[in-house]
Design a protein around this motif. Structure first.
Motif, PDB file in Angstrom:
ATOM      1  N   PHE A 108       0.817  -1.201   0.000  1.00  0.00           N
ATOM      2  CA  PHE A 108       0.000   0.000   0.000  1.00  0.00           C
ATOM      3  C   PHE A 108       0.858   1.261   0.000  1.00  0.00           C
ATOM      4  CE2 PHE A 108      -2.710  -3.050   2.495  1.00  0.00           C
ATOM      5  CZ  PHE A 108      -3.614  -3.282   1.470  1.00  0.00           C
ATOM      6  N   GLU A 109       0.294   2.327  -0.551  1.00  0.00           N
ATOM      7  CA  GLU A 109       0.902   3.644  -0.418  1.00  0.00           C
ATOM      8  C   GLU A 109       0.474   4.191   0.944  1.00  0.00           C
ATOM      9  OE1 GLU A 109       1.069   7.988  -2.683  1.00  0.00           O
ATOM     10  OE2 GLU A 109      -0.166   6.359  -3.501  1.00  0.00           O
ATOM     11  N   LEU A 110       1.445   4.438   1.800  1.00  0.00           N
ATOM     12  CA  LEU A 110       1.165   4.786   3.187  1.00  0.00           C
ATOM     13  C   LEU A 110       1.489   6.250   3.473  1.00  0.00           C
ATOM     14  CD1 LEU A 110       2.731   1.661   4.963  1.00  0.00           C
ATOM     15  CD2 LEU A 110       0.333   2.013   4.356  1.00  0.00           C
ATOM     16  N   ALA A 111       0.815   6.766   4.490  1.00  0.00           N
ATOM     17  CA  ALA A 111       1.153   8.048   5.087  1.00  0.00           C
ATOM     18  C   ALA A 111       1.309   7.782   6.577  1.00  0.00           C
ATOM     19  CB  ALA A 111       0.065   9.088   4.818  1.00  0.00           C
ATOM     20  N   GLY A 112       2.519   7.437   6.990  1.00  0.00           N
ATOM     21  CA  GLY A 112       2.732   6.994   8.360  1.00  0.00           C
ATOM     22  C   GLY A 112       2.076   5.645   8.569  1.00  0.00           C
ATOM     23  N   GLN A 113       1.130   5.574   9.518  1.00  0.00           N
ATOM     24  CA  GLN A 113       0.382   4.344   9.788  1.00  0.00           C
ATOM     25  C   GLN A 113      -0.984   4.347   9.107  1.00  0.00           C
ATOM     26  OE1 GLN A 113       1.447   1.590  11.525  1.00  0.00           O
ATOM     27  NE2 GLN A 113       3.456   2.559  11.694  1.00  0.00           N
ATOM     28  N   ARG A 114      -1.184   5.253   8.153  1.00  0.00           N
ATOM     29  CA  ARG A 114      -2.455   5.346   7.437  1.00  0.00           C
ATOM     30  C   ARG A 114      -2.285   4.875   6.000  1.00  0.00           C
ATOM     31  NH1 ARG A 114      -5.441   6.412  12.094  1.00  0.00           N
ATOM     32  NH2 ARG A 114      -4.468   8.127  13.206  1.00  0.00           N
ATOM     33  N   ILE A 115      -3.386   4.424   5.408  1.00  0.00           N
ATOM     34  CA  ILE A 115      -3.380   3.919   4.036  1.00  0.00           C
ATOM     35  C   ILE A 115      -4.092   4.929   3.144  1.00  0.00           C
ATOM     36  CG2 ILE A 115      -4.155   2.063   2.513  1.00  0.00           C
ATOM     37  CD1 ILE A 115      -4.034   0.185   4.933  1.00  0.00           C
ATOM     38  N   LYS A 116      -3.421   5.340   2.089  1.00  0.00           N
ATOM     39  CA  LYS A 116      -4.010   6.321   1.177  1.00  0.00           C
ATOM     40  C   LYS A 116      -5.048   5.660   0.278  1.00  0.00           C
ATOM     41  CE  LYS A 116      -0.046   9.478   0.970  1.00  0.00           C
ATOM     42  NZ  LYS A 116       0.881  10.208   0.075  1.00  0.00           N
ATOM     43  N   VAL A 117      -6.128   6.391   0.002  1.00  0.00           N
ATOM     44  CA  VAL A 117      -7.206   5.890  -0.854  1.00  0.00           C
ATOM     45  C   VAL A 117      -7.614   6.973  -1.841  1.00  0.00           C
ATOM     46  CG1 VAL A 117      -8.123   4.285   0.873  1.00  0.00           C
ATOM     47  CG2 VAL A 117      -8.974   6.639   0.780  1.00  0.00           C
ATOM     48  N   ASN A 118      -8.327   6.546  -2.892  1.00  0.00           N
ATOM     49  CA  ASN A 118      -8.885   7.498  -3.846  1.00  0.00           C
ATOM     50  C   ASN A 118     -10.323   7.832  -3.445  1.00  0.00           C
ATOM     51  OD1 ASN A 118     -10.607   5.457  -4.784  1.00  0.00           O
ATOM     52  ND2 ASN A 118      -9.294   4.929  -6.510  1.00  0.00           N
ATOM     53  N   PRO A 119     -11.047   8.652  -4.200  1.00  0.00           N
ATOM     54  CA  PRO A 119     -12.417   9.032  -3.787  1.00  0.00           C
ATOM     55  C   PRO A 119     -13.396   7.874  -3.652  1.00  0.00           C
ATOM     56  CG  PRO A 119     -11.569  10.627  -5.352  1.00  0.00           C
ATOM     57  CD  PRO A 119     -10.573   9.505  -5.315  1.00  0.00           C
ATOM     58  N   THR A 120     -13.129   6.718  -4.296  1.00  0.00           N
ATOM     59  CA  THR A 120     -14.006   5.557  -4.140  1.00  0.00           C
ATOM     60  C   THR A 120     -13.578   4.682  -2.974  1.00  0.00           C
ATOM     61  OG1 THR A 120     -12.760   4.058  -5.588  1.00  0.00           O
ATOM     62  CG2 THR A 120     -14.337   5.557  -6.645  1.00  0.00           C
ATOM     63  N   MET A 121     -12.565   5.110  -2.230  1.00  0.00           N
ATOM     64  CA  MET A 121     -11.997   4.400  -1.084  1.00  0.00           C
ATOM     65  C   MET A 121     -11.113   3.223  -1.501  1.00  0.00           C
ATOM     66  SD  MET A 121     -13.279   6.514   0.932  1.00  0.00           S
ATOM     67  CE  MET A 121     -12.408   5.907   2.364  1.00  0.00           C
ATOM     68  N   GLU A 122     -10.716   3.160  -2.772  1.00  0.00           N
ATOM     69  CA  GLU A 122      -9.819   2.099  -3.221  1.00  0.00           C
ATOM     70  C   GLU A 122      -8.374   2.520  -2.973  1.00  0.00           C
ATOM     71  OE1 GLU A 122      -9.517  -1.040  -6.942  1.00  0.00           O
ATOM     72  OE2 GLU A 122     -10.152   1.020  -7.350  1.00  0.00           O
ATOM     73  N   THR A 123      -7.571   1.574  -2.540  1.00  0.00           N
ATOM     74  CA  THR A 123      -6.151   1.833  -2.324  1.00  0.00           C
ATOM     75  C   THR A 123      -5.421   1.774  -3.662  1.00  0.00           C
ATOM     76  OG1 THR A 123      -5.486  -0.484  -2.034  1.00  0.00           O
ATOM     77  CG2 THR A 123      -6.394   0.668  -0.099  1.00  0.00           C
ATOM     78  N   ASN A 124      -4.111   1.930  -3.612  1.00  0.00           N
ATOM     79  CA  ASN A 124      -3.315   1.812  -4.834  1.00  0.00           C
ATOM     80  C   ASN A 124      -3.204   0.371  -5.317  1.00  0.00           C
ATOM     81  OD1 ASN A 124      -1.547   1.523  -2.419  1.00  0.00           O
ATOM     82  ND2 ASN A 124       0.016   1.087  -3.950  1.00  0.00           N
ATOM     83  N   VAL A 125      -3.625  -0.596  -4.484  1.00  0.00           N
ATOM     84  CA  VAL A 125      -3.671  -1.997  -4.890  1.00  0.00           C
ATOM     85  C   VAL A 125      -5.074  -2.261  -5.420  1.00  0.00           C
ATOM     86  CG1 VAL A 125      -3.446  -4.405  -4.166  1.00  0.00           C
ATOM     87  CG2 VAL A 125      -1.967  -2.647  -3.153  1.00  0.00           C
ATOM     88  N   PRO A 126      -5.258  -2.432  -6.716  1.00  0.00           N
ATOM     89  CA  PRO A 126      -6.598  -2.611  -7.284  1.00  0.00           C
ATOM     90  C   PRO A 126      -7.356  -3.745  -6.612  1.00  0.00           C
ATOM     91  CG  PRO A 126      -4.995  -2.301  -9.033  1.00  0.00           C
ATOM     92  CD  PRO A 126      -4.213  -2.462  -7.763  1.00  0.00           C
ATOM     93  N   GLY A 127      -8.594  -3.465  -6.239  1.00  0.00           N
ATOM     94  CA  GLY A 127      -9.431  -4.484  -5.616  1.00  0.00           C
ATOM     95  C   GLY A 127      -9.409  -4.470  -4.106  1.00  0.00           C
ATOM     96  N   ILE A 128      -8.507  -3.677  -3.512  1.00  0.00           N
ATOM     97  CA  ILE A 128      -8.453  -3.569  -2.055  1.00  0.00           C
ATOM     98  C   ILE A 128      -8.847  -2.150  -1.667  1.00  0.00           C
ATOM     99  CG2 ILE A 128      -7.075  -3.771   0.038  1.00  0.00           C
ATOM    100  CD1 ILE A 128      -5.353  -5.804  -1.292  1.00  0.00           C
TER     101      ILE A 128
END
Length: 376
Positions: free
Chosen positions: A299-319
């Motif tokens: 995952f693309e992280l910001a500290g202990q947080r996981i970055k998401v796009n507006p649909t709440m999808e992470t940089n790993v497609p499907g998660i």
């Protein structure tokens, strides 16, 4: 604490809703992110449990996501490291009163978890509690997640609602060796503090909320804070200042005194030491967050947080991710925001698994009675 019937429900046969995990007929991974529209879920000999959506984290956001996935006709598996659902609320604050959840002037953490668990039961989820999601394998048309007990879960999509992850209380330096001898990092049944002297360390919402909860129960309540200003909500600070709670600013607990159990604490302020009576010492110094093995999932992280796009999808497609674990523009870490993020995630991933459906789910009041599953 959470009512006994709820705790029983979390450990008995009703927990799974069904006797086994399996994909619904016709479940497909689509949208090209993980598989082609015609790719069927393929069974594997090493798979113990199969579902459309794997929800990792059974706190409030995860439980609401579970309900919503059921509303979108998805089969759901839920994983949580704790032995009971409810996340940090169940583990740390079951008796704390919550006032910022829509529809409730006030509700205890235990009552909220109980209501969410009952609502989630309509999805007939299969729970895996007391285990951690360790390893992730991505195949052509799905994910395989290996749990810490060896269970392998196969899912078309994954939703992370892990909150702080593997959280632990920030320790009080002077408290080494005193745990369960009067030092507690979580509040037990409120009545257990009746007529006892209680000292709370901290300056945030948790510290001051507990001070207010215990004021009418304990013999005395003292708040020790190492700064002059509190981090808690201003209205809470005002309420505590107007109460009988003793406030010691610019002070630290530097020593604990007692034989088998705590009897006093030493508070140091401006170089002066003062011993005050204390049967219980409750450090409310926040949590140390750790994503654990999830940090290795790409995952693309910001500290202990996981970055998401507006649909709440992470940089790993499907998660996808929702709740406190998420980092995104204008993020506000509230339970109510987590609910909205969970609905956003599920509504965007559902059409990928049900090609003839849309992102907008319609209204729950419009669902045919035959599609409304019973609530436990």
């Amino acid at each position: 604490m959470i009512e006994s019937h709820t705790m029983t429900a979390h450990s008995d046969s009703r927990l799974s809703g069904t006797t086994e995990c399996s994909f619904g007929k016709g479940s497909k991974a689509t949208n090209g992110a993980i598989a082609s529209p015609d790719a069927e879920m393929v069974a594997s000999d090493d798979v113990s449990c199969r579902c459309d959506l794997l929800v990792i984290g059974a706190g409030p956001t995860g439980l609401y996501a579970t309900y919503y996935a059921g509303f979108r006709s998805l089969k759901v598996c839920v994983v949580d490291a704790n032995e009971a659902v409810g996340g940090q609320i169940t583990a740390m604050f079951p008796d704390k009163v919550i006032r910022d959840v829509a529809g409730f002037a006030e509700i205890t953490g235990a009552q909220l978890v109980d209501a969410l668990f009952r609502q989630a039961s309509s999805a007939l989820p299969h729970y895996h509690l007391g285990v951690v999601a360790d390893e992730l394998e991505r195949t052509d048309n799905c994910f395989k997640v290996t749990l810490s007990d060896g269970t392998v879960v196969q899912a078309a999509r994954i939703l992370l609602t892990v909150g702080l992850g593997n959280y632990r209380p920030r320790p009080l330096p002077a408290g080494a060796g005193w745990r369960d001898r009067g030092l507690q990092y979580q509040v037990d049944r409120l009545d257990s503090y009746r007529e006892h002297d209680v000292v709370i360390v901290g300056g945030g919402d948790s510290a001051l909320d507990w001070a207010l909860h215990l004021e009418s129960i304990a013999a005395t309540v003292t708040v020790v804070h190492h700064r002059d200003e509190f981090r808690a909500h201003p209205s809470t600070v005002t309420e505590v200042e107007a109460s009988s709670v003793r406030i010691l600013r610019n002070s630290r607990v530097t020593e604990l005194i007692g034989d088998e159990r705590l009897e006093q604490v030493v508070v140091t302020s401006a170089g002066k030491n003062t011993a005050i009576p204390a049967s219980f010492l409750i450090p409310a110094l926040g949590m140390i967050a750790d994503l654990g093995s999830l940090r290795n999932w790409g995952f693309e992280l910001a500290g202990q947080r996981i970055k998401v796009n507006p649909t709440m999808e992470t940089n790993v497609p499907g998660i996808y991710a929702a709740g406190d674990v998420v980092e995104r523009p204008a993020k506000v870490r509230l339970i109510t925001v987590g609910f909205g993020e969970a609905a956003t995630a599920v509504n965007h991933l559902a059409p990928q698994l049900r090609p003839n459906t849309e992102v907008f789910p319609g209204h729950s009041t419009d669902a045919p009675l035959t599609e409304r599953r019973p609530v436990i």
